[in-house]
Design a protein around this motif. Structure first.
Motif, PDB file in Angstrom:
ATOM      1  N   MET A   1       4.976 -24.980 -20.935  1.00 33.77           N
ATOM      2  CA  MET A   1       4.003 -24.112 -20.301  1.00 33.77           C
ATOM      3  C   MET A   1       2.668 -24.278 -21.023  1.00 33.77           C
ATOM      4  SD  MET A   1       5.775 -20.578 -19.062  1.00 33.77           S
ATOM      5  CE  MET A   1       6.547 -19.962 -20.522  1.00 33.77           C
ATOM      6  N   SER A   2       1.650 -23.999 -20.253  1.00 30.02           N
ATOM      7  CA  SER A   2       0.329 -24.170 -20.834  1.00 30.02           C
ATOM      8  C   SER A   2      -0.067 -22.942 -21.654  1.00 30.02           C
ATOM      9  CB  SER A   2      -0.696 -24.401 -19.717  1.00 30.02           C
ATOM     10  OG  SER A   2      -0.864 -23.229 -18.969  1.00 30.02           O
ATOM     11  N   LEU A   3      -1.022 -23.121 -22.495  1.00 28.50           N
ATOM     12  CA  LEU A   3      -1.497 -22.038 -23.353  1.00 28.50           C
ATOM     13  C   LEU A   3      -2.094 -20.914 -22.518  1.00 28.50           C
ATOM     14  CD1 LEU A   3      -2.013 -21.011 -26.212  1.00 28.50           C
ATOM     15  CD2 LEU A   3      -4.208 -22.194 -26.162  1.00 28.50           C
ATOM     16  N   ARG A   4      -2.814 -21.253 -21.474  1.00 28.04           N
ATOM     17  CA  ARG A   4      -3.440 -20.242 -20.621  1.00 28.04           C
ATOM     18  C   ARG A   4      -2.371 -19.359 -19.947  1.00 28.04           C
ATOM     19  NH1 ARG A   4      -7.606 -22.393 -16.399  1.00 28.04           N
ATOM     20  NH2 ARG A   4      -8.738 -22.718 -18.325  1.00 28.04           N
ATOM     21  N   LEU A   5      -1.308 -19.986 -19.440  1.00 23.89           N
ATOM     22  CA  LEU A   5      -0.236 -19.242 -18.803  1.00 23.89           C
ATOM     23  C   LEU A   5       0.468 -18.321 -19.800  1.00 23.89           C
ATOM     24  CD1 LEU A   5       1.420 -18.706 -16.273  1.00 23.89           C
ATOM     25  CD2 LEU A   5       2.863 -20.638 -16.890  1.00 23.89           C
ATOM     26  N   ASN A   6       0.694 -18.786 -21.008  1.00 22.20           N
ATOM     27  CA  ASN A   6       1.311 -17.944 -22.042  1.00 22.20           C
ATOM     28  C   ASN A   6       0.447 -16.722 -22.355  1.00 22.20           C
ATOM     29  OD1 ASN A   6       3.574 -19.512 -22.351  1.00 22.20           O
ATOM     30  ND2 ASN A   6       2.727 -20.729 -24.027  1.00 22.20           N
ATOM     31  N   ILE A   7      -0.845 -16.920 -22.463  1.00 21.52           N
ATOM     32  CA  ILE A   7      -1.756 -15.801 -22.767  1.00 21.52           C
ATOM     33  C   ILE A   7      -1.735 -14.792 -21.622  1.00 21.52           C
ATOM     34  CG2 ILE A   7      -4.188 -15.184 -23.087  1.00 21.52           C
ATOM     35  CD1 ILE A   7      -4.504 -17.806 -24.646  1.00 21.52           C
ATOM     36  N   ILE A   8      -1.753 -15.284 -20.375  1.00 24.40           N
ATOM     37  CA  ILE A   8      -1.726 -14.383 -19.221  1.00 24.40           C
ATOM     38  C   ILE A   8      -0.424 -13.590 -19.198  1.00 24.40           C
ATOM     39  CG2 ILE A   8      -1.608 -14.324 -16.696  1.00 24.40           C
ATOM     40  CD1 ILE A   8      -3.607 -16.655 -16.692  1.00 24.40           C
ATOM     41  N   LEU A   9       0.703 -14.244 -19.466  1.00 28.46           N
ATOM     42  CA  LEU A   9       1.985 -13.550 -19.480  1.00 28.46           C
ATOM     43  C   LEU A   9       2.050 -12.508 -20.590  1.00 28.46           C
ATOM     44  CD1 LEU A   9       4.484 -16.445 -18.719  1.00 28.46           C
ATOM     45  CD2 LEU A   9       3.832 -14.554 -17.231  1.00 28.46           C
ATOM     46  N   VAL A  10       1.547 -12.822 -21.756  1.00 30.14           N
ATOM     47  CA  VAL A  10       1.555 -11.873 -22.869  1.00 30.14           C
ATOM     48  C   VAL A  10       0.667 -10.678 -22.550  1.00 30.14           C
ATOM     49  CG1 VAL A  10       0.826 -11.542 -25.265  1.00 30.14           C
ATOM     50  CG2 VAL A  10       2.177 -13.540 -24.644  1.00 30.14           C
ATOM     51  N   LEU A  11      -0.512 -10.909 -22.009  1.00 26.81           N
ATOM     52  CA  LEU A  11      -1.413  -9.805 -21.668  1.00 26.81           C
ATOM     53  C   LEU A  11      -0.825  -8.932 -20.553  1.00 26.81           C
ATOM     54  CD1 LEU A  11      -4.915 -11.528 -21.847  1.00 26.81           C
ATOM     55  CD2 LEU A  11      -3.884  -9.942 -23.484  1.00 26.81           C
ATOM     56  N   THR A  12      -0.188  -9.556 -19.579  1.00 28.52           N
ATOM     57  CA  THR A  12       0.456  -8.794 -18.511  1.00 28.52           C
ATOM     58  C   THR A  12       1.592  -7.939 -19.072  1.00 28.52           C
ATOM     59  OG1 THR A  12      -0.077 -10.562 -16.952  1.00 28.52           O
ATOM     60  CG2 THR A  12       1.586  -8.982 -16.265  1.00 28.52           C
ATOM     61  N   GLY A  13       2.375  -8.499 -19.978  1.00 28.96           N
ATOM     62  CA  GLY A  13       3.457  -7.743 -20.602  1.00 28.96           C
ATOM     63  C   GLY A  13       2.934  -6.574 -21.412  1.00 28.96           C
ATOM     64  N   ILE A  14       1.852  -6.778 -22.148  1.00 22.98           N
ATOM     65  CA  ILE A  14       1.257  -5.693 -22.939  1.00 22.98           C
ATOM     66  C   ILE A  14       0.732  -4.594 -22.024  1.00 22.98           C
ATOM     67  CG2 ILE A  14      -0.673  -5.111 -24.460  1.00 22.98           C
ATOM     68  CD1 ILE A  14      -0.242  -7.844 -25.805  1.00 22.98           C
ATOM     69  N   ALA A  15       0.090  -4.982 -20.912  1.00 28.49           N
ATOM     70  CA  ALA A  15      -0.429  -3.991 -19.963  1.00 28.49           C
ATOM     71  C   ALA A  15       0.725  -3.207 -19.326  1.00 28.49           C
ATOM     72  CB  ALA A  15      -1.272  -4.673 -18.891  1.00 28.49           C
ATOM     73  N   ALA A  16       1.806  -3.892 -18.963  1.00 23.68           N
ATOM     74  CA  ALA A  16       2.951  -3.218 -18.362  1.00 23.68           C
ATOM     75  C   ALA A  16       3.609  -2.276 -19.366  1.00 23.68           C
ATOM     76  CB  ALA A  16       3.952  -4.246 -17.845  1.00 23.68           C
ATOM     77  N   LEU A  17       3.729  -2.699 -20.594  1.00 23.76           N
ATOM     78  CA  LEU A  17       4.308  -1.847 -21.630  1.00 23.76           C
ATOM     79  C   LEU A  17       3.441  -0.608 -21.853  1.00 23.76           C
ATOM     80  CD1 LEU A  17       6.516  -1.519 -23.811  1.00 23.76           C
ATOM     81  CD2 LEU A  17       4.962  -2.662 -25.380  1.00 23.76           C
ATOM     82  N   GLY A  18       2.128  -0.794 -21.900  1.00 19.95           N
ATOM     83  CA  GLY A  18       1.220   0.343 -22.063  1.00 19.95           C
ATOM     84  C   GLY A  18       1.314   1.315 -20.907  1.00 19.95           C
ATOM     85  N   ALA A  19       1.390   0.791 -19.670  1.00 17.35           N
ATOM     86  CA  ALA A  19       1.513   1.665 -18.503  1.00 17.35           C
ATOM     87  C   ALA A  19       2.846   2.413 -18.538  1.00 17.35           C
ATOM     88  CB  ALA A  19       1.397   0.849 -17.220  1.00 17.35           C
ATOM     89  N   GLY A  20       3.899   1.759 -18.981  1.00 13.87           N
ATOM     90  CA  GLY A  20       5.195   2.416 -19.088  1.00 13.87           C
ATOM     91  C   GLY A  20       5.189   3.522 -20.120  1.00 13.87           C
TER      92      GLY A  20
END
Length: 76
Positions: A1-20
């Motif tokens: 996977m590319s670095l950009r995709l990894n960063i997007i996935l990590v940021l999405t996970g952090i946002a989802a965790l924060g919303a939860g």
């Protein structure tokens, strides 16, 4: 996977965790009454109100005519 995709996935996970976490905290602010905890259920203020409520609920409203409506018929 590319670095950009990894960063997007990590940021999405952090946002989802924060919303939860925020949602969980909002839900936990209102404690639910526990059965047997000693808190009384909300009841009518007086005995006469309780009696009137029981009479209307169990015996119906004597002032209302229910015979003039459509009657149920069997399906056969």
């Amino acid at each position: 996977m590319s670095l950009r995709l990894n960063i997007i996935l990590v940021l999405t996970g952090i946002a989802a965790l924060g919303a939860g976490i925020v949602t969980w905290n909002m839900v936990q602010l209102r404690p639910a009454p526990v059965s047997g905890s000693g808190t009384a259920a909300t009841r009518p203020a007086s005995e006469t109100e309780r009696r009137e409520h029981r009479e209307k609920f169990f015996s119906g409203d004597p002032d209302r005519d229910i015979r003039g409506g459509q009657e149920m018929k069997p399906r056969w």
